[in-house]
Design a protein around this motif. Structure first.
Motif, PDB file in Angstrom:
ATOM      1  N   HIS A  68       0.808  -1.223   0.000  1.00  8.45           N
ATOM      2  CA  HIS A  68       0.000   0.000   0.000  1.00  8.45           C
ATOM      3  C   HIS A  68       0.841   1.272   0.000  1.00  8.45           C
TER       4      HIS A  68
ATOM      5  N   ASN B 254       6.447  -0.031   3.633  1.00 12.47           N
ATOM      6  CA  ASN B 254       5.643  -0.941   4.445  1.00 12.47           C
ATOM      7  C   ASN B 254       6.370  -2.279   4.626  1.00 12.47           C
TER       8      ASN B 254
ATOM      9  N   LYS C 145       4.900  -5.164   5.503  1.00 11.55           N
ATOM     10  CA  LYS C 145       4.080  -6.313   5.155  1.00 11.55           C
ATOM     11  C   LYS C 145       3.261  -6.062   3.890  1.00 11.55           C
TER      12      LYS C 145
ATOM     13  N   ASP D  58      -0.125  -6.901   1.738  1.00 10.96           N
ATOM     14  CA  ASP D  58      -1.533  -7.222   1.990  1.00 10.96           C
ATOM     15  C   ASP D  58      -1.931  -8.299   0.978  1.00 10.96           C
TER      16      ASP D  58
ATOM     17  N   ARG E  85      -4.510 -10.591  -0.444  1.00  9.10           N
ATOM     18  CA  ARG E  85      -5.970 -10.568  -0.398  1.00  9.10           C
ATOM     19  C   ARG E  85      -6.559 -11.344  -1.579  1.00  9.10           C
TER      20      ARG E  85
ATOM     21  N   ASN F 103       5.164 -12.880   2.409  1.00 14.51           N
ATOM     22  CA  ASN F 103       5.750 -12.032   3.455  1.00 14.51           C
ATOM     23  C   ASN F 103       6.975 -12.686   4.070  1.00 14.51           C
TER      24      ASN F 103
END
Length: 362
Positions: A7, A11, A13, A15, A17, A343
């Motif tokens: 995002h 960052n 991590k 995401d 999804r 991750n």
């Protein structure tokens, strides 16, 4: 479908999804179901901001898969074809492409900063693909020039590696340096691309190939794929004397992307030799070489972007070398993982624990 989204730059991590969708396939686009994709150091550079990318971002640029849909004007591939993803598609009509430098074509790289083909969330927010690709997703939409047909007998893992690491490294030796048989070669950095440079030098017939990496754990694999010698940076002076009588190597490859290692490559290359920069560095990391040295030592400082490849020619050629046993791709794979493991895979790459992790899509 599932995809990993970053995002914001920095960052920790991703995401991961399952509510991601794709933009419609345009007249000259293709939709590809990703079967395998690599976890490359350049992905880390995109996540950290060293390689500027638009956000939110689906990382991943080294991949292979099966064509599932084509636009009305696509004539290069058809549904069912096995393809390798090119992260640097060439328009094939600009001066650079027509002049024999398709790897420098800027058209689709520029477009990738304004055209995001991923949608996610209840409001169908736009996400961009790294270098216009985004192979850390189950499917992608890309220009037809970015989907290069390959022999169906080549495994998905091998095809994915050809999409970036192999082409960048082997191409640096074959296309940029044009390593001569019987020559001496030093390679600084023994990650996936560095090992590919070593393999390219071996295929070219170099008599001496010195692998340089601070992690001794990488030395054995470097020898396995073609290095004749392997040392840590502290051991370089001794190797330089033993292997070249102190004169320096014919070719010095830098595959780290740091000004310090570029200068090291310059220092260990002989007068009149070639220094080839392969690593992707930061915008503000400046290299200092004296004007006197540049002229009077007669060395050539070369860049090798994407192995100076014409992917329409080189992807199938490297696949043939692999099938003939001349490129060892299996040894370069540290592990096979799933999309849900990304991750952990990114963290392992940050720690320098792994070479090439390959995501196999379920």
């Amino acid at each position: 479908m599932r995809a990993a989204i970053l995002h914001a730059v920095g960052n920790d991590k991703l995401d991961i999804r399952d509510d991601v969708t794709l933009a419609p396939v345009g007249p000259t686009d293709v939709r590809v179901r990703i079967r395998a994709t690599g976890v490359c150091h350049s992905d880390l550079s995109a996540m950290s901001g060293v390689l500027p990318q638009p956000m939110p971002l689906v990382p991943g640029h080294e991949g292979a898969g099966e064509v599932v849909e084509v636009g009305d004007h696509v004539d290069s591939v058809r549904p069912g074809d096995h393809v390798v993803i090119s992260w640097r598609p060439a328009c094939q009509s600009c001066d650079l492409c027509l002049g024999g430098q398709p790897y420098l074509c800027p058209k689709y790289i520029i477009e990738s900063f304004s055209k995001g083909n991923f949608r996610f969330g209840g409001d169908a927010a736009t996400a961009f693909g790294m270098a216009g690709c985004g192979t850390w997703a189950e499917e992608i939409v890309i220009p037809q020039q970015g989907a290069i047909k390959i022999d169906d007998e080549v495994s998905w893992e091998a095809a994915a590696l050809i999409g970036c690491g192999i082409t960048t490294g082997v191409g640096a030796a074959l296309n940029t340096a044009k390593v001569r048989p019987g020559s001496t070669v030093a390679v600084i950095g023994c990650g996936g691309v560095g090992l590919s440079v070593i393999q390219g030098a071996r295929v070219s017939g170099a008599r001496t190939i010195l692998a340089i990496d601070p992690l001794e754990s990488k030395h054995e694999l470097a020898r396995k794929v073609g290095a004749t010698h392997a040392v840590t940076p502290e051991q370089v002076p001794g190797a330089l004397n033993d292997l070249t009588a102190g004169a320096g190597f014919d070719y010095g490859f830098e595959v780290v992307g740091k000004s310090a290692t570029i200068q090291s490559a310059w220092q260990i290359t002989r007068a009149g030799g070639d220094v080839i920069v392969v690593g992707a560095g930061a915008l503000d990391d400046m290299v200092s070489i004296s004007a006197f040295s540049l002229l009077f030592e007669g060395k050539r400082l070369l860049s090798s972007l994407y192995g100076e490849a014409d992917v329409r020619r080189d992807f199938p050629y490297f696949a043939k070398l692999h099938k003939a046993g001349q490129l060892d791709l299996e040894s370069m794979i540290s592990s096979r993982i799933r999309l849900a493991d990304l991750n952990d895979a990114v963290e392992a790459l940050r720690r320098g624990e792994v070479l090439r992790q390959i995501v196999l899509m379920d």
